[in-house]
Write a protein that holds these residues in place. Structure first.
Motif, PDB file in Angstrom:
ATOM      1  N   UNK A  52       0.814  -1.222   0.000  1.00  0.00           N
ATOM      2  CA  UNK A  52       0.000   0.000   0.000  1.00  0.00           C
ATOM      3  C   UNK A  52       0.847   1.271   0.000  1.00  0.00           C
ATOM      4  N   UNK A  58       0.772   4.090  -2.872  1.00  0.00           N
ATOM      5  CA  UNK A  58       0.070   5.339  -2.567  1.00  0.00           C
ATOM      6  C   UNK A  58       0.987   6.464  -2.101  1.00  0.00           C
ATOM      7  N   UNK A 102      -2.150   8.864   3.274  1.00  0.00           N
ATOM      8  CA  UNK A 102      -1.998   7.553   2.639  1.00  0.00           C
ATOM      9  C   UNK A 102      -1.083   6.654   3.464  1.00  0.00           C
ATOM     10  N   UNK A 162      -3.198   5.513   6.337  1.00  0.00           N
ATOM     11  CA  UNK A 162      -4.198   4.578   5.810  1.00  0.00           C
ATOM     12  C   UNK A 162      -3.590   3.194   5.546  1.00  0.00           C
ATOM     13  N   UNK A 190      -5.232  -0.277   6.737  1.00  0.00           N
ATOM     14  CA  UNK A 190      -5.606  -1.292   5.749  1.00  0.00           C
ATOM     15  C   UNK A 190      -4.842  -2.587   5.990  1.00  0.00           C
ATOM     16  N   UNK A 208      -6.236  -4.629   8.870  1.00  0.00           N
ATOM     17  CA  UNK A 208      -7.479  -5.317   8.499  1.00  0.00           C
ATOM     18  C   UNK A 208      -7.184  -6.492   7.566  1.00  0.00           C
ATOM     19  N   UNK A 209      -6.300  -6.279   6.592  1.00  0.00           N
ATOM     20  CA  UNK A 209      -5.946  -7.376   5.678  1.00  0.00           C
ATOM     21  C   UNK A 209      -5.359  -8.543   6.476  1.00  0.00           C
ATOM     22  N   UNK A 220      -7.656  -5.651  -0.102  1.00  0.00           N
ATOM     23  CA  UNK A 220      -6.895  -4.415  -0.222  1.00  0.00           C
ATOM     24  C   UNK A 220      -7.574  -3.437  -1.188  1.00  0.00           C
ATOM     25  N   UNK A 235     -10.676  -1.947   0.570  1.00  0.00           N
ATOM     26  CA  UNK A 235     -10.252  -0.995   1.595  1.00  0.00           C
ATOM     27  C   UNK A 235      -9.737   0.288   0.950  1.00  0.00           C
ATOM     28  N   UNK A 236      -8.993   0.130  -0.141  1.00  0.00           N
ATOM     29  CA  UNK A 236      -8.460   1.299  -0.839  1.00  0.00           C
ATOM     30  C   UNK A 236      -9.588   2.181  -1.353  1.00  0.00           C
ATOM     31  N   UNK A 252     -10.776   4.026   1.470  1.00  0.00           N
ATOM     32  CA  UNK A 252      -9.693   4.905   1.904  1.00  0.00           C
ATOM     33  C   UNK A 252      -9.526   6.137   1.034  1.00  0.00           C
ATOM     34  N   UNK A 253      -9.508   5.951  -0.276  1.00  0.00           N
ATOM     35  CA  UNK A 253      -9.257   7.114  -1.146  1.00  0.00           C
ATOM     36  C   UNK A 253     -10.415   8.115  -1.092  1.00  0.00           C
TER      37      UNK A 253
END
Lengths: 159, 181
Positions: free
Chosen positions: A114, A118, A143, A146, A150, A153-154, B142, B145-146, B149-150
């Motif tokens: 990620x 990002x 980002x 975030x 993320x 959670x993953x 992912x 979630x992205x 998120x964005x």
């Protein structure tokens, strides 16, 4: 394949444009060139920076850095590496899966992927050109945070 | 000095590269190789993007972009921004010129940020590759979630960047060469 679609689309539109109006097409090409020439210096700088960073932080060195680290420290290391570097997907994903096989945690890999995509420290000079400094700092900071959320959670979902 | 300033970053990096090369030829050569690859990749990705930007600039009136992506485009504008981002090809740096033309044509700031976010991390070609290397569960989670998120990040940045600053950003991309609409 997607690149080819992009080329075909551009060429088709260019031909249609030329058939419809030569003058306008000439203006369009001039605008294309101007947009490119405007950003070329910053882009060249960023590409050179990427070349330097990618060599110093090569996939081998990244995998040595990340190893099979787990826990929060592991996440911080992988996220920093991810935030700084900008590895194309076709190198990043195989690298990530080989790290997983060697015992790296899924949460650490998730935060790596990620942040890699990002957060762009090396592309920041370019982003600043288009958005100014504040947006660049805000977007990259958000980002970065975030990516941690993320990844946690993953980690839970795939556990 | 005016000619040099835009190239400042490039010049600094070249100086570092040369110093590294003189110290360690192997590393130096490697840097040269990777940098050359980057430039080749740029030259293969950017021509169609800039070509489309130029054509869009001339053919698509500002009103059209405002209608689809502007202040009052609503949820449709959000969907369109996501769609444009995920359907893209190319590295993140190729998204910025597109973002430039979007702002020039009056796309809403949140939509611009959503587009950039989708491009950065949700591109379909990358997503497919992610599934094959890291598994569907990982990639799909992912991706979803992205998506959330964005949207949240775009909303926050939009709120934190005041109107005055937004105008300044948009002014950078405004047309000053007197083009036809």
């Amino acid at each position: 394949m997607f690149e080819r679609i992009l080329y075909i689309t551009a060429v088709v539109f260019l031909i249609v444009s030329y058939v419809k109006d030569k003058g306008k097409t000439r203006t369009a090409l001039k605008k294309s060139w101007k947009a490119f020439a405007n950003i070329f210096p910053a882009m060249a700088g960023v590409l050179a920076l990427m070349g330097l960073v990618l060599t110093v932080l090569s996939p081998e060195i990244i995998s040595r850095l990340m190893g099979n680290k787990t826990g929060f420290v592991g996440m911080v290391i992988t996220s920093v590496v991810g935030a700084i570097t900008l590895i194309p997907g076709f190198i990043a994903f195989p690298l990530a899966s080989s790290l997983l096989e060697r015992g790296a945690g899924i949460t650490q890999i998730a935060v790596f992927i990620s942040t890699l995509m990002m957060v762009g420290v090396v592309t920041a000079p370019l982003e600043t050109k288009y958005f100014g400094r504040r947006e660049t700092v805000l977007r990259n900071a958000f980002c970065y945070v975030f990516s941690f959320i993320a990844a946690l959670i993953i980690g839970m979902v795939t556990a | 000095m005016k000619m040099v300033k835009p190239y400042l970053l490039l010049i600094i990096i070249i100086v570092i590269d040369v110093v590294l090369f003189l110290n360690d030829t192997t590393t130096g050569k490697q840097i040269l190789q990777v940098t050359a690859q980057n430039f080749i990749q740029m030259l293969s990705v950017l021509p169609p993007i800039f070509l489309l930007i130029g054509l869009l600039d001339v053919w698509v009136p500002r009103e059209t972009i405002i209608k689809f992506l502007g202040e009052n485009s609503g949820i449709k504008g959000v969907f369109l921004s996501i769609f444009m981002g995920v359907a893209a090809a190319g590295p993140l740096y190729a998204a910025f010129p597109v973002v430039g033309i979007m702002m020039k044509k009056g796309a809403r700031f949140t939509n611009v940020l959503i587009f950039l976010g989708a491009w950065s991390t949700m591109k379909i070609p990358m997503f497919l590759f992610e599934i094959t290397s890291l598994g569907a569960k990982f990639a799909v989670t992912r991706w979803l979630l992205s998506l959330v998120g964005i949207l949240i990040i775009a909303w926050f940045i939009d709120k934190l960047i005041g109107n005055k600053e937004k105008h300044a950003i948009y002014a950078k991309h405004a047309d000053n060469s007197g083009s036809q609409k």
